[in-house]
Design a protein around this motif. Structure first.
Motif, mmCIF file in Angstrom:
data_model
loop_
_atom_site.group_PDB
_atom_site.id
_atom_site.type_symbol
_atom_site.label_atom_id
_atom_site.label_comp_id
_atom_site.label_asym_id
_atom_site.label_seq_id
_atom_site.Cartn_x
_atom_site.Cartn_y
_atom_site.Cartn_z
ATOM 1 N N VAL A 1 -1.722 -7.237 -7.157
ATOM 2 C CA VAL A 1 -1.829 -5.774 -7.088
ATOM 3 C C VAL A 1 -1.592 -5.335 -5.647
ATOM 4 N N PRO A 2 -0.705 -4.367 -5.402
ATOM 5 C CA PRO A 2 -0.416 -3.948 -4.035
ATOM 6 C C PRO A 2 -1.639 -3.311 -3.364
ATOM 7 N N TYR A 3 -2.037 -3.881 -2.254
ATOM 8 C CA TYR A 3 -3.158 -3.368 -1.461
ATOM 9 C C TYR A 3 -2.562 -2.696 -0.233
ATOM 10 N N LYS A 4 -2.525 -1.376 -0.233
ATOM 11 C CA LYS A 4 -1.836 -0.635 0.815
ATOM 12 C C LYS A 4 -2.819 -0.212 1.906
ATOM 13 N N SER A 5 -2.608 -0.757 3.092
ATOM 14 C CA SER A 5 -3.464 -0.418 4.224
ATOM 15 C C SER A 5 -2.590 -0.146 5.435
ATOM 16 N N VAL B 1 -17.093 -5.078 1.663
ATOM 17 C CA VAL B 1 -16.432 -5.527 0.431
ATOM 18 C C VAL B 1 -14.913 -5.536 0.565
ATOM 19 N N ALA B 2 -14.388 -4.956 1.637
ATOM 20 C CA ALA B 2 -12.936 -4.851 1.800
ATOM 21 C C ALA B 2 -12.227 -6.208 1.776
ATOM 22 N N PRO B 3 -12.694 -7.219 2.488
ATOM 23 C CA PRO B 3 -11.989 -8.515 2.432
ATOM 24 C C PRO B 3 -11.940 -9.104 1.029
ATOM 25 N N VAL B 4 -13.005 -8.943 0.266
ATOM 26 C CA VAL B 4 -13.041 -9.468 -1.107
ATOM 27 C C VAL B 4 -12.051 -8.701 -1.984
ATOM 28 N N VAL B 5 -11.991 -7.379 -1.806
ATOM 29 C CA VAL B 5 -11.058 -6.565 -2.587
ATOM 30 C C VAL B 5 -9.618 -6.960 -2.268
ATOM 31 N N ALA B 6 -9.328 -7.124 -0.971
ATOM 32 C CA ALA B 6 -7.969 -7.494 -0.572
ATOM 33 C C ALA B 6 -7.582 -8.850 -1.146
ATOM 34 N N GLU B 7 -8.507 -9.787 -1.110
ATOM 35 C CA GLU B 7 -8.227 -11.123 -1.645
ATOM 36 C C GLU B 7 -8.018 -11.073 -3.151
ATOM 37 N N SER C 1 8.126 5.246 1.649
ATOM 38 C CA SER C 1 8.411 5.895 2.928
ATOM 39 C C SER C 1 7.671 5.270 4.079
ATOM 40 N N SER C 2 6.957 4.168 3.862
ATOM 41 C CA SER C 2 6.224 3.559 4.959
ATOM 42 C C SER C 2 6.342 2.055 4.852
ATOM 43 N N PRO C 3 6.236 1.367 5.978
ATOM 44 C CA PRO C 3 6.305 -0.078 5.943
ATOM 45 C C PRO C 3 5.055 -0.667 5.338
ATOM 46 N N PRO C 4 5.116 -1.888 4.825
ATOM 47 C CA PRO C 4 3.914 -2.536 4.332
ATOM 48 C C PRO C 4 2.887 -2.600 5.448
ATOM 49 N N ALA C 5 1.628 -2.611 5.074
ATOM 50 C CA ALA C 5 0.582 -2.522 6.075
ATOM 51 C C ALA C 5 -0.349 -3.710 6.011
ATOM 52 N N GLN C 6 -1.204 -3.812 7.030
ATOM 53 C CA GLN C 6 -2.099 -4.922 7.209
ATOM 54 C C GLN C 6 -3.290 -4.863 6.255
ATOM 55 N N SER C 7 -3.664 -5.956 5.680
ATOM 56 C CA SER C 7 -4.882 -6.013 4.889
ATOM 57 C C SER C 7 -5.965 -6.633 5.737
ATOM 58 N N GLU D 1 -11.631 0.773 -1.546
ATOM 59 C CA GLU D 1 -12.974 0.289 -1.880
ATOM 60 C C GLU D 1 -13.853 1.421 -2.403
ATOM 61 N N HIS D 2 -13.694 2.604 -1.820
ATOM 62 C CA HIS D 2 -14.485 3.747 -2.274
ATOM 63 C C HIS D 2 -14.169 4.092 -3.727
ATOM 64 N N HIS D 3 -12.910 4.007 -4.112
ATOM 65 C CA HIS D 3 -12.542 4.348 -5.492
ATOM 66 C C HIS D 3 -12.935 3.260 -6.482
ATOM 67 N N LEU D 4 -12.981 2.041 -6.032
ATOM 68 C CA LEU D 4 -13.437 0.971 -6.911
ATOM 69 C C LEU D 4 -14.948 0.979 -7.072
ATOM 70 N N PHE D 5 -15.641 1.300 -5.975
ATOM 71 C CA PHE D 5 -17.106 1.269 -5.966
ATOM 72 C C PHE D 5 -17.649 2.561 -5.349
ATOM 73 N N PRO D 6 -17.472 3.699 -6.032
ATOM 74 C CA PRO D 6 -17.911 4.980 -5.458
ATOM 75 C C PRO D 6 -19.418 5.063 -5.249
ATOM 76 N N GLY D 7 -20.176 4.226 -5.940
ATOM 77 C CA GLY D 7 -21.624 4.255 -5.797
ATOM 78 C C GLY D 7 -22.133 3.506 -4.578
ATOM 79 N N ILE D 8 -21.235 2.886 -3.811
ATOM 80 C CA ILE D 8 -21.628 2.212 -2.573
ATOM 81 C C ILE D 8 -21.561 3.211 -1.424
ATOM 82 N N ASN D 9 -22.622 3.287 -0.643
ATOM 83 C CA ASN D 9 -22.622 4.167 0.524
ATOM 84 C C ASN D 9 -21.481 3.791 1.464
ATOM 85 N N HIS D 10 -20.870 4.789 2.099
ATOM 86 C CA HIS D 10 -19.648 4.539 2.880
ATOM 87 C C HIS D 10 -19.844 3.548 4.024
#
Length: 311
Positions: A285-289, A272-278, A198-204, A257-266
Motif C-alpha cells: 500500500v503506498p505510504y505517502k510522506s 505508531v508511524a514506523p509500524v504503519v509504514a512497515e 505531481s510530487s516525487p515519492p517521499a520518505q517513510s 496514522e490519525h485516519h487509521l487510529f483517530p482515537g489516539i491522541n495526536h
C-alpha cells in the motif's frame, strides 16, 4: 491554536476515557467551527469516507474550486491555476464552518445532499448547540475588539481572525488529502489517479525507501482491510522528521496514522508511524510522506492547477 488541537482530539474521543471530559474539551473546536456540525461532518462522515466524492462533505466545501474530476468543468475554475486564488478561498473556511454551514444545514436538513440529519436540520439539540456556539463566539471573539477599538479597527481585527484561522485550518486540512495520488480517479479506483502524480515519492519514517511499491510479487488479499487501505491512500504525511512542523500542525502531519487510529491522541501518533509504514510496505500500500511543507503544498496546488482545465 492549542484550543483547536484540544477540541479536535476531543471530537475524536482522544482526550479522556470519560465521555464528559471529551464533551467539555470539545469547546476548543468552537474557535474554528460549529461543534454540532463538526461531529457529523468531520468525525463521522469525513473519517468514514475520506475523499469519496459521493460521501465525504470535505470534497464539496468550495464552490469556486474544482478538486475532483467528477465535478463538471466550468470556466469559473480556470483561476485555480493561480496559487494566490486558492489561498484566498482558504481564508473563508472559518466563516463557513462557524456561520454559513450551520445555517445551511439546519435550514435544509442536509449537508451538500450527502448527509441527511434526522427531523428538521440538526433537530432542537443541534439548534441549541449552534445558538450556544454563536453566543460564545460573539462574546469571546467578536465583541471584545469592539469594546477596546474603534469600529473600523474592530472590524479589521475580526476579519483578520477569521482569515488567519481560515488559512491555518484550510492548509492543514487540504494538503493532507488533496493531490493526484490521493483522490479517487475517474474509474473510481483509489491509488490509481487519472491525473499524473505531481510530487516525487517521499520518505517513510521506517525506511529510507521513498515509498511503498505497488504490485509486489506477493500480493495479499486486502479485501478484509479495504477501509484501512483507502484511509492510507487518501491521506498524506509531511515533515515527520521536523519537531517544529509537528508542533505547528499539532501532530496532524501524521495524517495517515490519525485516519487509521483517530482515537489516539495526536501526541502519540509518531509512536505508531514506523509500524504503519512497515505494514504498508508488507501489503504493497503506498505510504505517502512528503519531506517538506513546500513539496506537499506544491502537490496540492499542482493538482488544483491540472483540474482547472482538465475535462
Amino acid at each position: 491554536w492549542l484550543m483547536g488541537a484540544m477540541g479536535h482530539d476531543a471530537s475524536h474521543f482522544a482526550i479522556s476515557h470519560e465521555p464528559w471530559v471529551n464533551n467539555i474539551c470539545m469547546v476548543g473546536i468552537a474557535l474554528l467551527c460549529s461543534p454540532a456540525l463538526w461531529l457529523n461532518q468531520h468525525t463521522y462522515a469525513h473519517h468514514s469516507h475520506t475523499n469519496e466524492y459521493d460521501r465525504d462533505p470535505d470534497m464539496h466545501h468550495f464552490p469556486f474550486l474544482r478538486n475532483h474530476t467528477r465535478t463538471p468543468p466550468h470556466r469559473r475554475y480556470k483561476h485555480q491555476v493561480y496559487r494566490l486564488y486558492v489561498w484566498v478561498w482558504y481564508l473563508f473556511i472559518s466563516f463557513g464552518e462557524c456561520i454559513w454551514l450551520p445555517i445551511r444545514s439546519m435550514v435544509t436538513g442536509t449537508l451538500y445532499s450527502l448527509m441527511h440529519f434526522p427531523g428538521e436540520g440538526l433537530g432542537w439539540k443541534g439548534w441549541a448547540v449552534t445558538l450556544a456556539h454563536w453566543s460564545w463566539f460573539f462574546l469571546f471573539i467578536i465583541a471584545p475588539p469592539f469594546r477596546h477599538l474603534s469600529a473600523l479597527r474592530a472590524c479589521a481585527t475580526v476579519v483578520a481572525y477569521l482569515a488567519l484561522t481560515g488559512i491555518y485550518f484550510g492548509v492543514f486540512s487540504q494538503i493532507n488529502h488533496l493531490n493526484a495520488e490521493s483522490v479517487v480517479s475517474d474509474d473510481g479506483k483509489k491509488g490509481q489517479p487519472s491525473l499524473a502524480a505531481s510530487s516525487p515519492p517521499a520518505q517513510s519514517p521506517a525506511s529510507p525507501q521513498t515509498s511503498c511499491k505497488k504490485g509486489r510479487e506477493q500480493d495479499r488479499d486486502m479485501k478484509s482491510g479495504e477501509w484501512a487501505r483507502n484511509q492510507v491512500i487518501a491521506s498524506n504525511n509531511f515533515c515527520l522528521e521536523s519537531p517544529l512542523w509537528t508542533w505547528i500542525a499539532n501532530g496532524l502531519n501524521y495524517q495517515i496514522e490519525h485516519h487509521l487510529f483517530p482515537g489516539i491522541n495526536h501526541q502519540y501518533l509518531h509512536l505508531v508511524a514506523p509500524v504503519v509504514a512497515e505494514t504498508c510496505r508488507e501489503y504493497g500500500v503506498p505510504y505517502k510522506s512528503f519531506d517538506s511543507m513546500s513539496s506537499i503544498a506544491g502537490a496540492t496546488l499542482a493538482y488544483y492547477k491540472e483540474l482547472a482545465t482538465k475535462s
